[in-house]
Design an enzyme around this catalytic site. Sequence first.
Site, short mmCIF file in Angstrom:
data_model
loop_
_atom_site.label_atom_id
_atom_site.label_comp_id
_atom_site.label_asym_id
_atom_site.label_seq_id
_atom_site.Cartn_x
_atom_site.Cartn_y
_atom_site.Cartn_z
N SER A 2 43.95 41.46 4.42
CA SER A 2 43.20 40.58 3.54
C SER A 2 43.26 39.20 4.16
CB SER A 2 43.81 40.54 2.14
OG SER A 2 44.96 39.73 2.15
N CYS B 173 43.44 32.41 1.80
CA CYS B 173 42.95 31.48 0.79
C CYS B 173 43.33 30.05 1.10
CB CYS B 173 43.35 31.89 -0.62
SG CYS B 173 45.08 32.04 -0.89
N GLU C 64 45.99 29.23 3.88
CA GLU C 64 47.08 29.23 4.85
C GLU C 64 46.67 28.46 6.11
OE1 GLU C 64 46.27 31.76 2.93
OE2 GLU C 64 47.99 33.02 2.46
N HIS D 147 57.44 37.52 0.48
CA HIS D 147 56.35 37.31 -0.48
C HIS D 147 56.89 36.67 -1.76
CE1 HIS D 147 53.06 38.75 1.71
NE2 HIS D 147 53.32 40.06 1.66
N GLU E 291 57.17 32.51 0.41
CA GLU E 291 56.21 32.10 -0.62
C GLU E 291 56.90 31.93 -1.97
OE1 GLU E 291 53.59 35.40 -0.44
OE2 GLU E 291 52.98 34.96 1.60
#
Lengths: 903, 315
Positions: A349, A508, A510, A541, A642
């Site tokens: 993705s 989105c 990064e 994550h 993250e």
Amino acid sequence: MARTLTQIPEQSGTPIHSQAGGRASEKAVDREVKKEPCPRAKKLRDLYFQTFSSASNEFPYWYTRRYNQLEGEIPVVRRAAALKEAFSHLTPTILPGELLVMGKTHHYRGSFPMPWLSEGYYMAKEDELYKVALAKGSSTVDELSQFGNGGGNVTQSFGNVVSIAGKFGMRREEIPALLRTAREWVGKSVDDLGHKYEQMVPAYPMKEAVMRAIVCMFDSGFTLPQGREVINYYYPLEYGFDGLIHMAREKKAEVAGRADGDGWAGMNRLYNYEAVVLILEGIQSWILNYAKEARRLADFETEPQQQREYRDIAQRLDSVAHSKPTTFPEAMQMIWTVHVAVLNEDAISGLSPGRVGQVLYPYYEQDKAAGRITDDEVLEWLQLQRVKFTCIDCFASMGVVGGVLSGNTFNNLSLGGLTKDGRSAANDLEKLIIEAAIRCTSTQPTLTVLYDDKLPEDFLLKATECNKTGTGYPAWVNNRGAIDFILNQYGPEGMTVEEARAVAIGGCLETSPCSWLPLHLNAQEYWILGGSGQPTSVGVHFISLPKVLELVLFDGVDQRTGQGVYPPHGKKLESYEEIVAVFQHYFRLTVDCLTTTNNIQHDVWRKQNMAVFNSLLKPDCLLKGHLINELGYRYNGTYNVESCGTINLVNSLAAIKKLVFDDQAASLEDLKRALSDNFGFKTALEVGSFSLAEQERKDETGKWDRIHYLCLTAPKYGNDDPYADTILKEWENWFCRMCHDYESLYAKPMYACQISVSTHAPMGTATIATPDGRLSGTTFADASLSAYPGTDRNGPYALFESATVWDHSMSQNSQMNLKLHPTAVQGMQGCKKLLALTQAYMRKGGFHIQYNIVDSKMLRDAQQNPDSYRGLMVRVAGFTQYWVEIGKPIQDEVIARTEYEAL
Amino acid sequence: MHAHDSKGLIFDIQGHSIHDGPGTRTLVFLSGCPLRCNWCSNPEGLWLRQRLMYKPLYCKNCSARCVPRCAKGAARVVESASRPIIFDRTQCDGCDSMDCIEVCYARALQPSGKWYTVDDLMRVFTRDRCYWGSGGGITLTGGEPLLQQEFVLRVLERCHDTGIATCVETSACVPRTVLQTVLPYIQWLFVDLKHMESAKHQDGTGSGNELILDNIRWIRGTNWPGRMVVRMPVVPGFNDTVANAEATAGFLVDIGLSEINLLPFHRLGTTKYEQLGMAYEYAEQAALSQSCLERLAVVYRDRAITCYLGADTPF
């Protein structure tokens, strides 16, 4: 109950006339003729709206078959040969009206599973899937009526269609083959092998507990191992596929049998180049199969125009399969083919095209100058490209696709930024890209402006105009901040200021390293740019910060399940500083166990499932003879940590500090009891809604009202209040630095990535009430710097002031989503003033901002959930009022007007 | 209420305002107004004192803590889901202590304004000025900002000293001396004119228009270097006639002004009347038609007066 195909998406919440980020009434679209897509794109986009997301079994079948035949082969060659086999066997589909052709599968939209990454999901569902596959088709109507939310998503089986992974439909008769293919990978997939070895990490039991408690969501190595990166189209554009094969063959001869001073990996280069040749051959035959199909269709076609188009397509594909493109349409076809090929090689993705307006500019410039193409024709190509990108679907487990991505594939296109020699890089083609996005609104590719003070105002105003379509794009990113971050992170790998200027956004949000490369077109040289780094948003994550705080307050025990997650700290928590210290200790434990276990997963991936095609595209794999797994990329320090729920953590710490320690208005024990009792409210699960506004009171005595009030009125982030903002600053300074203490499998330091994507909803679900007054199970604040809904009561300037108390360039990103009422940006003056707002935030050091503006869906949502839109103001000259406080009939009037005025 | 010499009562501050002056601005709404326009959209700004605003939307229907806290016995519970508490406004509006507010955990009870010192306000401006962009600044509006003349003068002086561009929106229904003292510190002036016929003006606003017209004429006659833009709210059934537009245009030509900004009536303020327990004459009034505005605009444009409709302005 009988439904047409158009009614199904209608009832599932995405009517045919939906647009990205909102819902336009049919009438409103009719009125805005100027901003309609071109007829060709409209037809194909309408088809997308009417098409369900479908999964195919072709690719996995051929891949698995060849892979099994080659047991004992060198892993990289075995993988490339399997990929070649799969690409060569994909059934080509070309639709009437298409100019830009090729797709992931023979379905118009959809994808396919990759059981070599993870097959556990199908195995776990094997019985259930078989049952559905074998059931009779007689109950179609009943099953159809169960079809739930999600637009083109097939969330439930119906008729002869079986729902898999909660999103894709697959033909019933293909299910046994899917399961058979998946079974081949039991014990061999990255998921299974990774799991075998990650258990050898001593802290593994804690990782299990962390995942069960939803302190963290999702493993990294087998879910979406690549992506959130910028693709590089340079090599095929410069050399063509024949040229690349030739180059790889020459290299093979050069390195065969020679270690060249590298006793570890020098000999691997031969096999790597062999793999490169194989995959390129596979992609060539894939393209030529489409060319053949175009010719077949042309032979059948009776309508002369369509027949000519099929023949043109065939010719373009023949050329693209062998040679470097020389015209704009050829270049468009080439980059699309390359893009899909990378997406078919691995589960990805966020494969961003990057600054593609600057990559394609040479072709645009030369075609325009030679009179070969007009701006209208370019606009048509660009709109067709948007529809193609929107049709991409990503196949991963339901949790990842639904929970993290909300089905979005994040093919982010960057605009603006600087050239190699530091001038504005914005060009006329980029303005056409924006115009195409205004005319053909669609979810992909989303746009990002790399804002720099050097960008010309007409370009910036064009981008601002696009903001007013209500689609939410373009997002605005601080180019200087991005350059600072990139230089800091990749300096040790040789990044220079010049190279840092090539930066673009992958995924989105990064910030990704890219490089300049010299393209030659008709004897002219252009420096174009493309990605040169490994995937980002891999590693650790989303860690739920409010959940970690819950575990600090309750001695390491998950309050939702009663299970221990961390070793009990046994502290009395008698000062604010002690709470922070325990938090930091627990947080470090989390990052450590997740880094080590995910490093193992990724290491298994790189040994068996390394990218071959994506690798050869990126500098300097072809040059070095090493692929991604052997540090062939120019920049490898891309792994990150993250976080999610930053603002709820900050507000909660502020409330604890104020109530318990500074004011001593409540004891920590009282506060904990109030949290456990959800401040006297029912849980979100009991209420059946995760929206703050819909929570119901359970306790009529009001015994927690006072403490809840104190929690709600404690200092909150977003109001230019140093009390809360200092806590944010301290947290960022600690978090952004501590990430460097952890090392990825490529032996590079990790860094902070602060985007919540969609995880703030599921992570909120798993977290009890928090000291900031948020109720149990409800969603966290979105992004990393948006205020918690309803708590920013002093307008955007105060919010910006709070957001910029820390240096955003310490982090890969920070994220700010701002809702503006359409009345706040009316007219050309509104554009200019919105631009002034954006510029001011960027100049203060804000990294990212995106606006939610003309979106009648948002206004309707605000009617339903007033508490989440507390600060949204209606702007009319000389008037002051909050949107949510205006009566419903008048709100409806404004909504009607907004739709009418929708740009 | 005591005279707050050094403080100003402000009922709202809006950052990023784009409709009230050039560029992007911070808008300050000052309480108190000499006029009583029937259509007023900011009723909470009519008085130079705090009034209780009750927002049923936020009322959590708790155990009615506000009721016993009301010393005047003005609050009582009613069995209504949409409006659980009723306030007797004849009692309530005379109250200064507002004890009820502090026990309302849901913040459904709010005072209609807050007292700010000059320093408080300057801190906001100092923070906001980096966000305005070029041409931006502050706009003082209301209510009638010049009613709090001492406070406003001190704010304007400070802005002048620190290089902040100022705009004031006024009814001009204030003594000439007030205008004389503040004018040197103002770069941009919106003057809101409601009707050219004094009797009609009296009907609609509670005052005649003589002072207003005189003041506009006087400002025009000074050598003040700023820009004055006349604004007129166009209220259905009150001043939406061609005759009034002709008279207004005649006045503007007469004194040598060449632009006007027509602001179409809206009823967005309805809820605020409910929150103040007041009746609103215009609650059911339909919006003004675009064709009516266009018709009036023609009158001005025929006389070489630039007419801006609503937010569609070049500044």
